[in-house]
Design a protein around this motif. Structure first.
Motif, short mmCIF file in Angstrom:
data_model
loop_
_atom_site.label_atom_id
_atom_site.label_comp_id
_atom_site.label_asym_id
_atom_site.label_seq_id
_atom_site.Cartn_x
_atom_site.Cartn_y
_atom_site.Cartn_z
N UNK A 159 -4.35 -5.37 6.89
CA UNK A 159 -5.39 -4.49 6.38
C UNK A 159 -4.78 -3.39 5.51
N UNK A 160 -3.71 -2.81 5.98
CA UNK A 160 -3.07 -1.72 5.24
C UNK A 160 -2.64 -2.20 3.86
N UNK A 161 -2.02 -3.36 3.80
CA UNK A 161 -1.54 -3.84 2.49
C UNK A 161 -2.69 -4.26 1.58
N UNK A 178 -0.35 -6.44 -4.17
CA UNK A 178 -0.85 -6.39 -2.79
C UNK A 178 -0.59 -7.71 -2.06
N UNK A 179 -0.81 -8.83 -2.73
CA UNK A 179 -0.56 -10.12 -2.08
C UNK A 179 0.93 -10.29 -1.78
N UNK A 180 1.72 -9.92 -2.76
CA UNK A 180 3.16 -10.06 -2.57
C UNK A 180 3.64 -9.24 -1.38
N UNK A 181 3.20 -7.98 -1.32
CA UNK A 181 3.62 -7.11 -0.22
C UNK A 181 3.14 -7.64 1.13
N UNK A 182 1.89 -8.08 1.15
CA UNK A 182 1.34 -8.61 2.40
C UNK A 182 2.11 -9.86 2.82
N UNK A 241 12.25 -13.96 -0.66
CA UNK A 241 12.26 -15.32 -1.19
C UNK A 241 10.93 -16.02 -0.97
N UNK A 242 10.39 -15.89 0.23
CA UNK A 242 9.14 -16.61 0.52
C UNK A 242 7.96 -16.04 -0.27
N UNK A 243 7.94 -14.73 -0.39
CA UNK A 243 6.88 -14.12 -1.20
C UNK A 243 7.03 -14.55 -2.66
#
Lengths: 202, 202, 202, 202
Positions: C80-82, C92-96, C191-193
């Motif tokens: 939720x925070x991200x 936002x997607x990358x950080x999450x 790497x996964x992000x």
DNA sequence: GATGAATGAGCGTTCATTCAT
DNA sequence: CATGAATGAACGCTCATTCAT
């Protein structure tokens, strides 16, 4: 993995569960042998469930081990008492030889189990029991050797063999002695001790 | 170790199947006990299949019974030979007492089975074995009584008890005798017969 | 590693009993699996008795449910925070996506339990967990869809599938990631992000 | 201790017993988990008795091992075929990546078992399965590395991680894919392979 | 004569849970 | 609050024996 037993049951003055289990197991092991006695039979005879048995004892094997512990402790104590008495060696040997016969007859079930079921113990417990048995044997042998050294016993036979000769007859009691037979325990003990002492006459 | 071929050997030179089974069973019963030995182990050790076993023997129990039969027959024959010999009674008893020791040591496996697994036999087979055992005991006792009657043996101990005393030590051999130990079978036999005869000195 | 004391700590300074139990259960469930872990082991590891466990938790199942609750709450909060942050959707997607990797690695035990033991929950608890999981999935999917809508992500793949693609690799971490391996949690997360974002490039 | 199965049953054209057992076990293990599936359930589902199961399989563990053997063999063979094909590396990786998705979906039960129950295997079998799994992983990784070397794939991510990324999503299929859902196996395979290839674009 | 697949009953053991104290 | 003795049902597994072939 025997758990220490601290308290008993409270229902109606009956003996505590672990003792009931041990008593039931002793009788059944002696009557039918270890392998032929199922855990189910033991708990039924003791009036509890399997769960209760495994609450107090880690395994069926443990139950057997407890029986051994009891009889080994008892016999070692008695032998020690006789061996250390203040009396001539022939008296001490005679008394010890007779006493083991009486004690054996009074606990015939334990003796049956002892000699017939030793090999059912796991290797570690087996070794432990053998070690305690060995100590017992050596204590007894020391008496024979002492008598041979001071000349009241013949030294014609190795002391080890003498001990096994006598214990053989003790062991064998479980195969023939019947409480309702012609001889009392004391009489048998007297005769067997006699035979041993006579065989040792110089 | 007999190599007599009585029935249809198929694979040239090997012992016939029933004997192979009996030999395998004897060794396994002695090593592990009757109950701890599975029929599967026996047939594998004998190199046959279960069907073959059940072709020759009615049950696992039967196999045990055969072992008993063999050892009982052997010991009875030997005792008879010694007891009927033309010699003074003290000589005959001594020879018989020593011979049972040697024979027992030479067939320690059978002896282990004999005393540890008797209760595994069904009731009627058990009774039969006990009867044969009794005959053996009485034959031996007769020798003792004869010696007591003619005065070469002390009559202080009932003859029955004397016999059990000696057989106790014989039975006990399976618990301690090791072929690679300090004493040969003949030496042990000599010592044990000696102890018996010395105990019987008037 | 929280040290917040919420309920009656009796033995000064130690964590309260329910937390000790939960921690012990988490470790054991992750190491051995739910079914292979006995209630006895849990209470021993937590240094309490069975009675204490059943005082705080209704059943073993309850314990597992608590573990799920904790991890679900944590992950939902972080997502939720991200997701609500003030940044372009790809950020936002990358950080999450990276954060869920880090959080998962930091709580690998919970993750192991999560995916391996879900079917051990009773039906209604199972349904409840699935529902929360679904909410989490949808929150994440919304990010993907948002990016697809505004054109920064390719719409070639259904958003649902994209989410499962990423979560599959997160789930899989418990199968191969080792804290003492070549990569730190942050590096793996990066790497996964990266892979996710690259796959979504239009 | 799996015994070699040579012949089957003859009654009425049904599949031979070992196969029936294996099929029943596979379904039950996948549905309920290994620990939650009792041997009794398996034999009932297969329409035989426990004795029959233990005639063919040494243990419950063995049954699981057989399932692993089957799926490992299958997947390795398919991967080998695709990896050795005569085509550009991006084509070979894509085909292999898509095929493992299809094969996994076609054997979803095996996959569920594979990832959830590996730790239920005894240590020795576990090690063996891990080794075979490792070979599979490395074969796949070699494809990625080859592509990176020749420059058709980005080298930004370690090949090992790429493989785990893809296999994570394959593993995860068992958690969400439903045969009656919106996508066919081929479609899912296409999408997932697509995502992998797109992520690897330089 | 011999096989080996299959049975069925029983084995020792475990364990989540309850309850009197 | 917390204990631990006791339950009861199930577990994985063994094995002597049978029988169609």
């Amino acid at each position: 993995m025997t758990r220490t037993v601290t308290a008993g049951t409270t229902d109606g003055g009956a003996r505590p569960v672990p003792q009931r289990l041990l008593a039931a197991a002793t009788r059944l092991f002696a009557d039918q042998g270890y392998d032929r006695t199922s855990v189910q039979e033991i708990v039924e005879a003791a009036g509890v469930t399997k769960g209760a048995l495994y609450h107090y004892f880690g395994s069926k094997d443990d139950l057997l081990h407890e029986v051994y512990g009891r009889v080994l402790r008892l016999q070692q104590e008695r032998l020690d008492a006789f061996a250390c008495a203040d009396a001539p060696v022939e008296r001490r040997l005679r008394d010890a030889a007779a006493d083991v016969v009486v004690t054996t007859i009074e606990n015939l079930d334990d003796t049956k189990i002892f000699f017939r079921s030793m090999h059912h113990l796991g290797p570690e417990k087996h070794k432990q029991v053998r070690a305690e048995r060995r100590r017992y044997h050596e204590r007894f042998r020391a008496l024979v050797e002492e008598g041979q050294r001071v000349g009241v016993f013949s030294a014609a036979t190795p002391a080890d063999l003498v001990v096994d000769y006598h214990f053989g007859s003790v062991h064998h009691l479980a195969n023939w002695y019947r409480p309702d037979g012609a001889l009392t325990a004391a009489q048998v003990a007297d005769h067997l001790a006699d035979l041993l002492l006579r065989a040792l006459r110089p």
